[in-house]
Write an enzyme that holds these catalytic residues in place. Structure first.
Site, PDB file in Angstrom:
ATOM      1  N   SER A 187       0.961  -1.284  -0.030  1.00 51.71           N
ATOM      2  CA  SER A 187      -0.011   0.042   0.089  1.00 51.71           C
ATOM      3  C   SER A 187       0.760   1.168  -0.126  1.00 51.71           C
ATOM      4  O   SER A 187       1.969   1.398   0.752  1.00 51.71           O
ATOM      5  CB  SER A 187      -0.850  -0.002   1.342  1.00 51.71           C
ATOM      6  OG  SER A 187      -1.598   1.153   1.266  1.00 51.71           O
ATOM      7  N   TYR A 222      -2.968  -0.446   9.950  1.00 54.68           N
ATOM      8  CA  TYR A 222      -2.964  -0.924   8.529  1.00 54.68           C
ATOM      9  C   TYR A 222      -1.623  -0.479   7.767  1.00 54.68           C
ATOM     10  O   TYR A 222      -1.086  -1.183   7.374  1.00 54.68           O
ATOM     11  CB  TYR A 222      -4.187  -0.294   8.165  1.00 54.68           C
ATOM     12  CG  TYR A 222      -4.321  -0.335   6.435  1.00 54.68           C
ATOM     13  CD1 TYR A 222      -4.700  -1.631   5.816  1.00 54.68           C
ATOM     14  CD2 TYR A 222      -4.006   0.540   5.600  1.00 54.68           C
ATOM     15  CE1 TYR A 222      -4.656  -1.916   4.488  1.00 54.68           C
ATOM     16  CE2 TYR A 222      -3.621   0.295   4.166  1.00 54.68           C
ATOM     17  CZ  TYR A 222      -4.297  -0.698   3.532  1.00 54.68           C
ATOM     18  OH  TYR A 222      -4.231  -1.127   2.180  1.00 54.68           O
TER      19      TYR A 222
END
Length: 324
Positions: A197, A212
């Site tokens: 990500s 996350y």
């Protein structure tokens, strides 16, 4: 007068040297940027993708395969003639996706395995090993991942929420990779693609989605180390680093309802991502994402941190104000 003339000549000489040095440095910097841009243009728009079946094998395994990027990857791989092992937590959705793919690509062989990565995955992992044992498994897409339901400061996040994120994003990716490596080592070829990500790589922090971002930083480092460990076995490990993609998960956390210039559809992202498999160790496949990454690196970290925090707080407040 002679003395003054000598000093003047020496001054001009050193000034000339300084100008030559600055010009050389400028030329080197300009040449470096020219090479970087030329390489990016070639890799993004002109480089041929690998022949996956010849290079790696005729089967691909995809986790998180019933939605978003994982589903789009499955379609793209089937389109290129690969057979599929699809993994998700819903057997019903797996059957639906398998039926949709076979409707467009009737010659594709599909096996599916039901695994809830937030629970006990031991049985599922044993099933993976059993299923792939006799397959010419060439490509693995570790796509499964989850994040917060909304922007939150860390002290607001319930323990089960962040523990599930750690379990799915870290343990899921790690254990699936561990399960498939022996068969790839035996065949001396393979490609493992881990979906990271931009929250962990492109920007220095991702406040209000801290766990996350931290788990995706783990995925990035895991991929880099495995790339070095296993490339001499003929196994290419890659971390792909997307920014926002118009998936259901992104829609829930960032209120993004549709694709745009900088936000591709899952299908658009997967088409670009397929072309990167087998090349760089880390990449940002979608072209507008890579432009965003380039300019993000030019901004000082404190400014990026402040910008990301303001976005996170705004999203948090929007969620709170929307609660009746």
């Amino acid at each position: 007068m002679l003395h003054l003339s000598c000093n003047s000549s020496n001054g001009n000489y050193y000034l000339h040297l300084a100008l030559v040095f600055i010009s050389c440095v400028g030329l080197i910097v300009a040449l470096k940027h020219f090479i970087t841009i030329s390489k990016w243009i070639f890799n993004t728009f002109f480089r041929s993708e690998k022949d996956f079946i010849t290079s790696y094998g005729s089967w691909a395994l995809v986790t998180g395969a019933t939605d978003g990027i994982g589903k789009a990857f499955a379609y793209q791989l089937a389109q290129r003639g690969l057979n599929l092992v699809l993994i998700s937590r819903s057997c019903q959705k797996l059957e639906t996706v398998a039926g949709e793919i076979k409707g467009k690509h009737p010659h594709t062989k599909i096996k599916f395995i039901e695994i809830d990565f937030s629970g006990d995955i031991s049985v599922g992992l044993r099933r993976i090993v059993e299923v792939i044992q006799d397959l010419d498994l060439g490509i693995v897409i570790n796509n499964v991942g989850i994040t917060y339901p909304k922007a939150m400061f860390f002290h607001e996040v319930e323990e089960k929420v962040w523990m599930d994120i750690v379990k799915v994003n870290i343990e899921g990716t790690t254990r699936v990779t561990k399960a498939v490596l022996p068969i790839m080592i035996q065949r001396k070829r393979g490609a493992i693609v881990n979906i990271g990500s931009g929250a962990a790589v492109v920007v220095p922090s991702h406040p209000l989605y801290t766990i996350y971002a931290a788990t995706k930083a783990y995925v990035d480092q895991l991929s880099r180390s495995l790339y070095v460990e296993y490339r001499h076995y003929g196994i290419h490990v890659q971390c792909q680093v997307p920014l926002y993609v118009a998936t259901n998960m992104v829609s829930k956390v960032a209120s993004i309802k549709r694709d745009s210039f900088f936000i591709p559809t899952p299908e658009g992202y997967a088409r670009a991502a397929i072309g990167e498999i087998g090349y760089e160790q880390r990449c940002t496949p979608y072209w507008s994402h890579s432009i965003q990454w380039y300019f993000a690196r030019l901004i000082p970290d404190p400014l990026l941190d402040a910008w990301r925090l303001s976005i996170g707080i705004r999203r948090r407040n929007e969620r709170i104000s929307s609660i009746p």
